[in-house]
Design an enzyme around this catalytic site. Structure first.
Site, mmCIF file in Angstrom:
data_model
loop_
_atom_site.group_PDB
_atom_site.id
_atom_site.type_symbol
_atom_site.label_atom_id
_atom_site.label_comp_id
_atom_site.label_asym_id
_atom_site.label_seq_id
_atom_site.Cartn_x
_atom_site.Cartn_y
_atom_site.Cartn_z
ATOM 1 N N SER A 153 0.819 -1.208 0.000
ATOM 2 C CA SER A 153 0.000 0.000 0.000
ATOM 3 C C SER A 153 0.858 1.265 0.000
ATOM 4 O O SER A 153 1.557 1.546 -0.965
ATOM 5 C CB SER A 153 -0.930 -0.070 1.216
ATOM 6 O OG SER A 153 -1.810 0.999 1.225
ATOM 7 N N HIS A 205 -7.621 -5.259 0.588
ATOM 8 C CA HIS A 205 -6.353 -4.571 0.822
ATOM 9 C C HIS A 205 -5.466 -5.225 1.878
ATOM 10 O O HIS A 205 -4.244 -5.307 1.711
ATOM 11 C CB HIS A 205 -6.685 -3.141 1.268
ATOM 12 C CG HIS A 205 -5.588 -2.160 1.065
ATOM 13 N ND1 HIS A 205 -5.208 -1.730 -0.181
ATOM 14 C CD2 HIS A 205 -4.782 -1.528 1.939
ATOM 15 C CE1 HIS A 205 -4.227 -0.855 -0.054
ATOM 16 N NE2 HIS A 205 -3.938 -0.717 1.226
#
Ligand SMILES: *[C@@H]1O[C@H](CO)[C@@H](O)[C@H](O)[C@H]1NC(C)=O
Ligand SMILES: *[C@@H]1O[C@H](CO)[C@@H](O)[C@H](O)[C@H]1NC(C)=O
Ligand SMILES: *[C@@H]1O[C@H](CO)[C@@H](O)[C@H](O)[C@H]1NC(C)=O
Length: 414
Positions: free
Chosen positions: A173, A377
């Site tokens: 990320s 995620h």
């Protein structure tokens, strides 16, 4: 300023009024195994040590004075891997699920010398040569400075300590965002990275579905006003604000309240099939690990502008950049070989945005979309099946590009 902006400013101003203890002293359920409770309170070094791996800790000083906590599962002489965590996360993310279930241990077990950094502002990197944590100046940063100062300083430190001229990079990320920024602003560092493994890569937020990021984007004027009026601060949303987002993030009533209380799941979403709920106290004990309000504002700006660009100072852009709009980051400078791994249900790195990033990066050698409709995620680093679905594949890619003749000596300078 409109009435609506005014109300939002007041609302956001509660950010720093409520105590952070709310997050770290979570009222744990009684039926949680004692071992899990213990791991929730240990730091990265203590976790590695507890599970019998060779733990080491270092402090890295950046050119602008920040002191970063750097941890290592030490295999001296082996090829170094630098692991860089995501937003509101820390080095603990690579080990906190325990041996056999964490990517940090897996890379060590496969023969690598594993280094895990912490970006400025998180729990392990709250010291500065001149500023205190309580100083406004300490919090005047976004992810831009992580890419231009934190990662270059960390890479230099590792290469100097090990004698290697290149290392492997693994980012999750924001750990990928700051790699692209380093490539754009400090392109000479691309030669120091053998290969970049990007988990849930982020640059464009055009299709972002995170309620928190979308809120920050929609209330851009209020956040900008707050930054100007009260200066810079740590991003600590009040319980009141979290309650607002809970409704957006947790419409499924079967989700335990513990999940919905966590800022991390409210920002990134969650997937009951991949989340080991027994481990929740550990996840909540180690996150959120800290970020600046300016950094969150910058994410909101990326969402609004649909561009991957430097921080927008408004009228100040003329002084800062000599242009009305902030310049775009130069993705074409990211010359290192890149492998991308991403999920279909990722709120922050949805496939459309990863595809756009992939088209602009000049050296993508591998791209893998996990074939699971719910994969999100956080599943790429914490998911029950992450090893089978992603990490084994990643390891094979690293070995493939190292080649059969790759030896430790090849990149060894001493
Ligand atoms: C390493 O950790 C120990 C124990 O927490 C601490 O006393 C020491 O200052 C740390 N060293 C560095 C270089 O950060
Ligand atoms: C914050 O940092 C920016 C960029 O480094 C700088 O231009 C600005 O003057 C700083 N703001 C304050 C209030 O110190
Ligand atoms: C979930 O975590 C617990 C505690 O660490 C562990 O015993 C269990 O095997 C894990 N479950 C799965 C499916 O990985």
């Amino acid at each position: 300023m409109s009435l609506k902006t005014c109300i939002i400013v007041l609302y956001l101003a509660f950010f720093n009024l409520e105590s952070k203890a709310n997050y770290f002293n979570y009222p744990f359920r009684l039926d949680i195994p004692p071992n899990v409770l213990e791991d929730a309170r240990l730091d990265t070094f203590q976790l590695i040590y507890k599970y019998g791996y060779p733990a080491e800790n270092y402090t890295v000083k950046t050119d602008d004075g920040y002191l970063l906590g750097l941890f290592r599962i030490a295999r001296p002489g082996a090829v170094p891997v630098l692991m860089v965590h995501g937003l509101l996360d820390s080095s603990a993310t690579w080990v906190m699920m325990g041996p056999d279930k964490s990517l940090g241990y897996m890379l060590y077990d496969q023969g690598y010398d594993v280094w895990m950094t912490n970006v400025r502002g998180n729990a392990y990197s709250k010291h500065h040569a001149r500023f205190k944590e309580s100083d406004r100046d300490f919090w005047n940063f976004s992810f831009h400075e992580m890419g231009t100062y934190d990662i270059p300083a960390t890479i230099d430190f590792i290469l100097m300590s090990t004698g290697y001229s290149q290392l492997h990079y693994v980012g999750h990320s924001q750990g990928t965002v700051i790699f692209w920024i380093m490539g754009s602003e400090r392109p000479e560092y691309m030669d120091k990275v053998f290969m970049m493994q990007a988990l849930a890569p982020v640059a464009f937020l055009t299709h972002c579905r995170s309620p928190v990021v979308n809120f920050l984007a929609a209330e851009d004027a209020a956040v900008a006003f707050l930054l100007r009026a009260t200066g810079f601060n740590e991003f600590l949303p009040s319980n009141r604000l979290i309650n607002t987002f809970k409704r957006a993030a947790c419409h499924d009533t079967t989700i335990s309240n513990m999940v919905c209380e966590s800022l991390l799941f409210i920002i990134f979403g969650f997937n009951s099939q991949q989340l080991n709920e027994t481990m929740l106290p550990v996840l909540i004990g180690h996150t959120p690990a800290g970020a600046s309000t300016k950094q969150m504002h910058h994410y909101g700006q990326l969402r609004n502008s649909r561009r991957f660009q430097l921080f927008d100072y408004g009228i100040g852009n003329l002084v800062q950049y000599g242009s009305i709009r902030p310049p775009k980051y130069k993705l074409e400078n990211v010359r290192t070989k890149v492998a991308l791994y991403y999920g279909k249900n990722d709120w922050l790195a949805p496939p459309e945005d990863v595809d756009r990033l992939s088209q602009q990066l000049p050296n993508v050698v591998y791209k893998y979309l996990v074939p699971d409709e719910h994969f999100n995620h956080l599943d790429l680093i914490w998911g029950i099946d992450a090893k089978e679905l992603i990490w084994n594949r990643m390891l094979a890619i690293m070995k493939f590009y190292e080649g059969p003749s790759y030896s430790n000596d090849q990149y060894y300078k001493k």
